[in-house]
Design an enzyme around this catalytic site. Structure first.
Site, short mmCIF file in Angstrom:
data_model
loop_
_atom_site.label_atom_id
_atom_site.label_comp_id
_atom_site.label_asym_id
_atom_site.label_seq_id
_atom_site.Cartn_x
_atom_site.Cartn_y
_atom_site.Cartn_z
N LYS A 198 157.94 -7.53 42.96
CA LYS A 198 157.79 -7.18 44.37
C LYS A 198 159.16 -6.91 45.02
O LYS A 198 159.25 -6.08 45.94
CB LYS A 198 157.02 -8.29 45.11
CG LYS A 198 155.56 -8.44 44.65
CD LYS A 198 154.74 -7.18 44.89
CE LYS A 198 153.26 -7.42 44.64
NZ LYS A 198 152.42 -6.21 44.81
N SER B 122 154.95 -8.44 48.83
CA SER B 122 154.74 -9.87 49.09
C SER B 122 156.05 -10.49 49.54
O SER B 122 157.13 -10.09 49.07
CB SER B 122 154.26 -10.57 47.82
OG SER B 122 154.29 -11.97 47.99
N ASP C 41 143.74 4.22 36.90
CA ASP C 41 144.53 3.13 36.33
C ASP C 41 145.99 3.47 36.63
O ASP C 41 146.52 4.44 36.11
CB ASP C 41 144.30 3.03 34.83
CG ASP C 41 145.11 1.91 34.18
OD1 ASP C 41 146.14 1.49 34.75
OD2 ASP C 41 144.71 1.46 33.09
N THR D 152 142.01 -14.49 47.03
CA THR D 152 141.48 -13.40 46.19
C THR D 152 141.53 -13.86 44.73
O THR D 152 142.08 -14.92 44.42
CB THR D 152 142.33 -12.12 46.32
OG1 THR D 152 143.62 -12.37 45.76
CG2 THR D 152 142.47 -11.66 47.77
N TYR E 172 156.16 -11.85 38.76
CA TYR E 172 155.57 -11.32 40.00
C TYR E 172 156.59 -11.18 41.13
O TYR E 172 156.71 -10.10 41.72
CB TYR E 172 154.39 -12.20 40.40
CG TYR E 172 153.63 -11.74 41.61
CD1 TYR E 172 152.78 -10.64 41.55
CD2 TYR E 172 153.75 -12.41 42.83
CE1 TYR E 172 152.08 -10.22 42.67
CE2 TYR E 172 153.04 -12.01 43.95
CZ TYR E 172 152.21 -10.91 43.87
OH TYR E 172 151.52 -10.49 44.98
P1 NAP Z 1 142.89 -8.86 43.42
O1 NAP Z 1 141.67 -9.30 44.17
O2 NAP Z 1 143.13 -9.39 42.06
O3 NAP Z 1 142.88 -7.28 43.42
C1 NAP Z 1 143.82 -6.56 42.68
C2 NAP Z 1 143.32 -5.16 42.53
O4 NAP Z 1 144.29 -4.43 41.78
C3 NAP Z 1 142.00 -5.07 41.77
O5 NAP Z 1 141.19 -4.10 42.36
C4 NAP Z 1 142.43 -4.63 40.39
O6 NAP Z 1 141.48 -3.89 39.69
C5 NAP Z 1 143.59 -3.74 40.77
N1 NAP Z 1 144.42 -3.40 39.62
C6 NAP Z 1 145.14 -4.21 38.84
N2 NAP Z 1 145.75 -3.50 37.88
C7 NAP Z 1 145.39 -2.21 38.07
C8 NAP Z 1 145.68 -1.00 37.41
N3 NAP Z 1 146.47 -0.95 36.31
N4 NAP Z 1 145.15 0.15 37.89
C9 NAP Z 1 144.36 0.13 38.98
N5 NAP Z 1 144.01 -0.99 39.63
C10 NAP Z 1 144.53 -2.14 39.18
O7 NAP Z 1 144.23 -9.21 44.23
P2 NAP Z 1 144.65 -9.02 45.76
O8 NAP Z 1 145.15 -10.33 46.20
O9 NAP Z 1 143.61 -8.32 46.52
O10 NAP Z 1 145.94 -8.09 45.56
C11 NAP Z 1 146.11 -6.83 46.20
C12 NAP Z 1 147.59 -6.62 46.45
O11 NAP Z 1 148.06 -7.60 47.39
C13 NAP Z 1 148.47 -6.79 45.20
O12 NAP Z 1 149.48 -5.82 45.18
C14 NAP Z 1 149.08 -8.18 45.40
O13 NAP Z 1 150.30 -8.31 44.72
C15 NAP Z 1 149.25 -8.20 46.91
N6 NAP Z 1 149.40 -9.52 47.50
C16 NAP Z 1 148.40 -10.42 47.44
C17 NAP Z 1 148.57 -11.66 48.02
C18 NAP Z 1 147.49 -12.71 47.99
O14 NAP Z 1 147.75 -13.82 48.47
N7 NAP Z 1 146.32 -12.42 47.47
C19 NAP Z 1 149.78 -11.99 48.67
C20 NAP Z 1 150.78 -11.03 48.73
C21 NAP Z 1 150.58 -9.79 48.14
P3 NAP Z 1 140.54 -4.47 38.48
O15 NAP Z 1 139.32 -4.97 39.16
O16 NAP Z 1 140.31 -3.29 37.62
O17 NAP Z 1 141.34 -5.56 37.82
#
Ligand code: NAP
Length: 238
Positions: free
Chosen positions: A165, A137, A56, A196, A161
């Site tokens: 970032k 991001s 975590d 996601t 958010y």
């Molecule tokens: P996601 O599917 O919601 O995955 C987020 C991951 O972060 C999950 O595995 C979640 O674990 C984990 N997490 C959250 N809080 C945590 C904590 N305190 N300790 C450990 N793990 C934790 O979202 P995603 O889109 O793949 O996001 C991944 C990264 O990409 C993030 O940094 C996000 O800001 C970035 N991003 C995403 C997008 C997009 O369009 N999706 C765009 C730009 C940047 P749990 O299962 O335990 O919740």
């Protein structure tokens, strides 16, 4: 014999992080899949055939325990991908933000990166060519969000958010500056808008596509860039 490289990816039980772990493993990297949810962690690690550890990112003790796991099992770390991130479920403008929500988002997206990076640094320093990738991001880009007429500038004001970032981008530059003399390359990656759980699967890219830039930065050759912000198209303006 060339030793296999060892990488730890945070928040890797689903979404983009899981794909980063899968793509690194496919390149022959020994992956430690880090996640806080034990059930999803076990499922993902089994599916990918990789090592895993509970982590975590908001809990420095958990980060230290994960580092001990990596040291015991692998002896060092070559790649750290700080991928875990949240939106906090709030897109409120500054005037209406619940400060506790803002703190929670920063706790994960900014302070969590410091806690995990500092816990892993002693192991990264044992690598001949360590790489750190912070998954950021373009919504954190000053340039993109403040250029009149740009797509990101036209989004409604939202304080948690995007600002977390922006802070992460600034943090990336400072780590890069500190670690450059040791040959540790530190960069930020923008995966693009990916479908996601973070956005209710609304993104127009796949998590696989989003993972690619982080994997590229995680596998940079010596002499590669550091202190930069990149997407698939190249450098992203700050
Ligand atoms: P996601 O599917 O919601 O995955 C987020 C991951 O972060 C999950 O595995 C979640 O674990 C984990 N997490 C959250 N809080 C945590 C904590 N305190 N300790 C450990 N793990 C934790 O979202 P995603 O889109 O793949 O996001 C991944 C990264 O990409 C993030 O940094 C996000 O800001 C970035 N991003 C995403 C997008 C997009 O369009 N999706 C765009 C730009 C940047 P749990 O299962 O335990 O919740």
């Amino acid at each position: 014999m060339i030793e296999k490289r060892v990488a730890l990816v945070t928040g890797a039980n689903k979404g983009i992080g899981r794909q980063i772990a899968a793509q690194l493993a496919a390149r022959g990297v020994t992956v430690v899949l880090a996640a806080r949810d034990d059930t999803r962690r076990a499922e993902a690690a089994t599916a990918l055939g990789v090592d895993s550890v509970r982590l975590d990112v908001t809990d420095p003790a958990s980060a230290r325990a994960a580092a001990e796991h990596v040291e015991r099992r692998h002896g060092r770390l070559d790649v750290l991908v700080n991928n875990a991130g949240i939106t906090g479920g709030s897109f409120d403008p500054p005037s209406r933000i619940d400060v506790d929500v803002a703190r929670r988002v920063f706790d994960t997206n900014y302070f969590g990166v410091i806690a995990v990076t500092n816990a892993m640094l002693p192991l990264l320093r044992r690598s001949p060519a360590a790489r750190i990738v912070n998954v950021s991001s373009s919504v954190g880009s000053f340039a993109a969000t403040s250029t009149p007429g740009s797509a990101l500038a036209s989004l409604p004001p939202s304080v948690t958010y995007p600002t977390s970032k922006t802070a992460l981008n600034a943090l990336t530059v400072q780590y890069a500056k500190e670690l450059a003399p040791e040959g540790i390359l530190v960069n930020a990656a923008c995966p693009g808008w990916c479908a996601t759980d973070l956005n209710g699967n609304a993104g127009d890219r796949t998590p696989e596509q989003g993972a690619a830039i982080a994997v590229e930065l995680a596998t940079l050759p010596d002499g590669g860039p550091t202190g930069g912000f990149f997407d698939d198209g190249g450098p992203v303006p700050w």
